[in-house]
Design an enzyme around this catalytic site. Structure first.
Site, PDB file in Angstrom:
ATOM      1  N   GLN A  85      48.159  32.273 -79.350  1.00 36.29           N
ATOM      2  CA  GLN A  85      48.279  32.653 -77.945  1.00 36.29           C
ATOM      3  C   GLN A  85      49.425  31.879 -77.291  1.00 36.29           C
ATOM      4  O   GLN A  85      49.523  30.663 -77.444  1.00 36.29           O
ATOM      5  CB  GLN A  85      46.937  32.389 -77.228  1.00 36.29           C
ATOM      6  CG  GLN A  85      46.877  32.893 -75.804  1.00 36.29           C
ATOM      7  CD  GLN A  85      46.993  34.423 -75.721  1.00 36.29           C
ATOM      8  OE1 GLN A  85      46.552  35.161 -76.605  1.00 36.29           O
ATOM      9  NE2 GLN A  85      47.604  34.906 -74.660  1.00 36.29           N
ATOM     10  N   ASP A 131      51.087  40.318 -83.653  1.00 28.68           N
ATOM     11  CA  ASP A 131      51.775  40.299 -82.355  1.00 28.68           C
ATOM     12  C   ASP A 131      53.159  40.950 -82.462  1.00 28.68           C
ATOM     13  O   ASP A 131      53.750  41.300 -81.439  1.00 28.68           O
ATOM     14  CB  ASP A 131      51.965  38.849 -81.869  1.00 28.68           C
ATOM     15  CG  ASP A 131      50.928  38.430 -80.830  1.00 28.68           C
ATOM     16  OD1 ASP A 131      50.427  39.305 -80.104  1.00 28.68           O
ATOM     17  OD2 ASP A 131      50.650  37.217 -80.749  1.00 28.68           O
ATOM     18  N   LYS A 182      40.363  39.275 -76.121  1.00 27.85           N
ATOM     19  CA  LYS A 182      40.697  39.697 -77.488  1.00 27.85           C
ATOM     20  C   LYS A 182      39.460  39.617 -78.380  1.00 27.85           C
ATOM     21  O   LYS A 182      39.187  40.511 -79.166  1.00 27.85           O
ATOM     22  CB  LYS A 182      41.841  38.837 -78.053  1.00 27.85           C
ATOM     23  CG  LYS A 182      43.175  39.161 -77.388  1.00 27.85           C
ATOM     24  CD  LYS A 182      44.317  38.247 -77.800  1.00 27.85           C
ATOM     25  CE  LYS A 182      45.515  38.545 -76.893  1.00 27.85           C
ATOM     26  NZ  LYS A 182      46.730  37.819 -77.235  1.00 27.85           N
TER      27      LYS A 182
HETATM   28  N1  LIG Z   1      50.272  35.701 -78.608  1.00 27.96           N
HETATM   29  C1  LIG Z   1      50.420  36.364 -77.430  1.00 27.96           C
HETATM   30  N2  LIG Z   1      50.528  35.686 -76.296  1.00 27.96           N
HETATM   31  C2  LIG Z   1      50.695  36.379 -75.122  1.00 27.96           C
HETATM   32  C3  LIG Z   1      50.734  37.802 -75.111  1.00 27.96           C
HETATM   33  C4  LIG Z   1      50.627  38.463 -76.345  1.00 27.96           C
HETATM   34  O1  LIG Z   1      50.694  39.717 -76.427  1.00 27.96           O
HETATM   35  N3  LIG Z   1      50.470  37.719 -77.487  1.00 27.96           N
HETATM   36  N4  LIG Z   1      50.798  38.495 -73.885  1.00 27.96           N
HETATM   37  C5  LIG Z   1      50.510  37.782 -72.659  1.00 27.96           C
HETATM   38  C6  LIG Z   1      49.044  37.636 -72.353  1.00 27.96           C
HETATM   39  N5  LIG Z   1      48.203  38.771 -72.759  1.00 27.96           N
HETATM   40  C7  LIG Z   1      47.751  38.804 -74.024  1.00 27.96           C
HETATM   41  O2  LIG Z   1      47.787  37.896 -74.759  1.00 27.96           O
HETATM   42  C8  LIG Z   1      47.721  39.733 -71.805  1.00 27.96           C
HETATM   43  C9  LIG Z   1      48.156  39.715 -70.494  1.00 27.96           C
HETATM   44  C10 LIG Z   1      47.592  40.619 -69.562  1.00 27.96           C
HETATM   45  C11 LIG Z   1      46.630  41.517 -69.940  1.00 27.96           C
HETATM   46  C12 LIG Z   1      45.955  42.430 -68.972  1.00 27.96           C
HETATM   47  O3  LIG Z   1      45.113  43.197 -69.345  1.00 27.96           O
HETATM   48  N6  LIG Z   1      46.256  42.342 -67.675  1.00 27.96           N
HETATM   49  C13 LIG Z   1      45.512  43.036 -66.647  1.00 27.96           C
HETATM   50  C14 LIG Z   1      45.234  42.079 -65.501  1.00 27.96           C
HETATM   51  C15 LIG Z   1      44.358  40.973 -65.991  1.00 27.96           C
HETATM   52  C16 LIG Z   1      44.068  39.943 -64.919  1.00 27.96           C
HETATM   53  O4  LIG Z   1      43.200  40.192 -64.101  1.00 27.96           O
HETATM   54  O5  LIG Z   1      44.694  38.860 -64.955  1.00 27.96           O
HETATM   55  C17 LIG Z   1      46.286  44.230 -66.100  1.00 27.96           C
HETATM   56  O6  LIG Z   1      47.505  44.161 -66.061  1.00 27.96           O
HETATM   57  O7  LIG Z   1      45.615  45.186 -65.731  1.00 27.96           O
HETATM   58  C18 LIG Z   1      46.230  41.536 -71.257  1.00 27.96           C
HETATM   59  C19 LIG Z   1      46.769  40.652 -72.171  1.00 27.96           C
HETATM   60  C20 LIG Z   1      51.110  36.394 -72.726  1.00 27.96           C
HETATM   61  N7  LIG Z   1      50.760  35.715 -73.942  1.00 27.96           N
END
Ligand SMILES: Nc1nc2c(c(=O)[nH]1)N[C@@H](CN(C=O)c1ccc(C(=O)N[C@@H](CCC(=O)O)C(=O)O)cc1)CN2
Ligand SMILES: [Mg+2]
Length: 283
Positions: A96, A119, A52
């Site tokens: 987060q 969010d 982020k």
């Molecule tokens: N306050 C928040 N907490 C959490 C959120 C959120 O939106 N707001 N979502 C998830 C975690 N998350 C962002 O925070 C998030 C999860 C996954 C990805 C992502 O790009 N995933 C990749 C794989 C990444 C890897 O190698 O692990 C993909 O799917 O291609 C981005 C953001 C929980 N907490």
């Protein structure tokens, strides 16, 4: 051959567009600032928070990182949120998730001012989505709508089946599909005949939280499949809720894991930050 919906490419297009918009806003004297709060040092959370911060830096959004120790009290966190709510320089605030077990996640989400709730988790933001009032939309479902639109997939009149009813994905996803005139069914652990319901879907959103749960028997020919799951196996390899190799040949379009829905979450967060700054500046 099905279309592999490239979330990496689409999220990077969105980030380019936002970068241009933020540059323009800067020239007009409008800055954008996101405060990111992490409590404890869960390794996955640290990766997401770091991503982020990197996305903010790329687009030209200022980020303020608050890395608080695991033993931070609920009151200390609420005091920080209160201070950031009152700081006119800060446009967006996020905590987060997950927070440590001793904390009350609900109370934390509700403490963030809805005007800065980038969010989209605050009950007021969730309510606004269902009544059509302006408010921030949860980033993952908002990203899925962008994936569909930017892949030329129409939602209007389609049978949309969402498997999962979480507040962060399933429920807002259903509301967004409804807003786009989809005919929406939400399935969950009590749903009878889950497979039959999924087989009717023109657009299937898989958010069940079980690795490779959906195989070819769950999807109809030519359906569009969106995979929200992220699971890591013993060899550290990622997979989704959908068994991609079994499903891909049967459908018209499908998101991979990784590289599908995941990258859209951060792109839409950046979009919400710009939106927050626009609103705070009466644009
Ligand atoms: N306050 C928040 N907490 C959490 C959120 C959120 O939106 N707001 N979502 C998830 C975690 N998350 C962002 O925070 C998030 C999860 C996954 C990805 C992502 O790009 N995933 C990749 C794989 C990444 C890897 O190698 O692990 C993909 O799917 O291609 C981005 C953001 C929980 N907490
Ligand atoms: Mg500003």
């Amino acid at each position: 051959m099905s279309l592999r919906i490239d979330g990496k490419k689409i999220s990077s297009d969105i980030k380019e567009e936002l970068k241009e918009q933020v540059k323009q806003l800067k020239e007009e004297g409008v800055s954008v600032c996101l405060a990111v709060i992490q409590v404890g040092n869960d390794p996955a959370s640290s990766v997401y928070v770091n991503n982020k911060k990197k996305a903010c830096a790329y687009i030209g959004i200022e980020s303020q990182a608050y890395e608080l120790p695991e033993e931070t009290t609920q009151e200390e966190l609420l005091a920080l949120i209160d201070r950031l709510n009152k700081d006119d320089h800060v446009n967006g605030i996020l905590v987060q998730l997950p927070v440590p077990a001793h904390m009350d996640e609900k109370e934390i989400i509700q403490a963030i001012s809805p005007a800065k709730d980038v969010d989209g988790f605050h009950p007021q933001s969730v309510g606004a989505l269902s009544t059509g009032e302006p408010g921030f939309v949860s980033c993952t479902p908002a990203g899925i709508i962008q994936l569909l639109k930017r892949s030329g997939i129409s939602i209007d009149g389609k049978d949309c089946v969402v498997v999962g009813r979480s507040n962060i994905v399933g429920k807002p996803m259903a509301m967004l599909l409804l807003r786009e005139n989809g005919t929406v069914t939400i399935c969950h652990s009590h749903t009878k005949n889950l497979k039959e319901v999924c087989q009717r879907a023109d657009i299937l959103v898989a958010a069940i939280g079980k690795p490779k749960f959906f195989d070819e028997s769950y999807v109809k020919d030519g359906a569009v499949v969106i995979d929200v799951g992220i699971h890591r196996n013993a060899e550290n390899k990622l997979c989704g809720d959908v068994d991609y190799d079994k499903v891909a040949d049967k459908v018209s379009a499908i998101t991979p894991v990784p590289g599908g829905v995941g990258p859209m979450t951060i792109a839409m967060l950046m979009n919400n930050c710009v939106e927050a700054a626009l609103r705070m500046n009466n644009r």
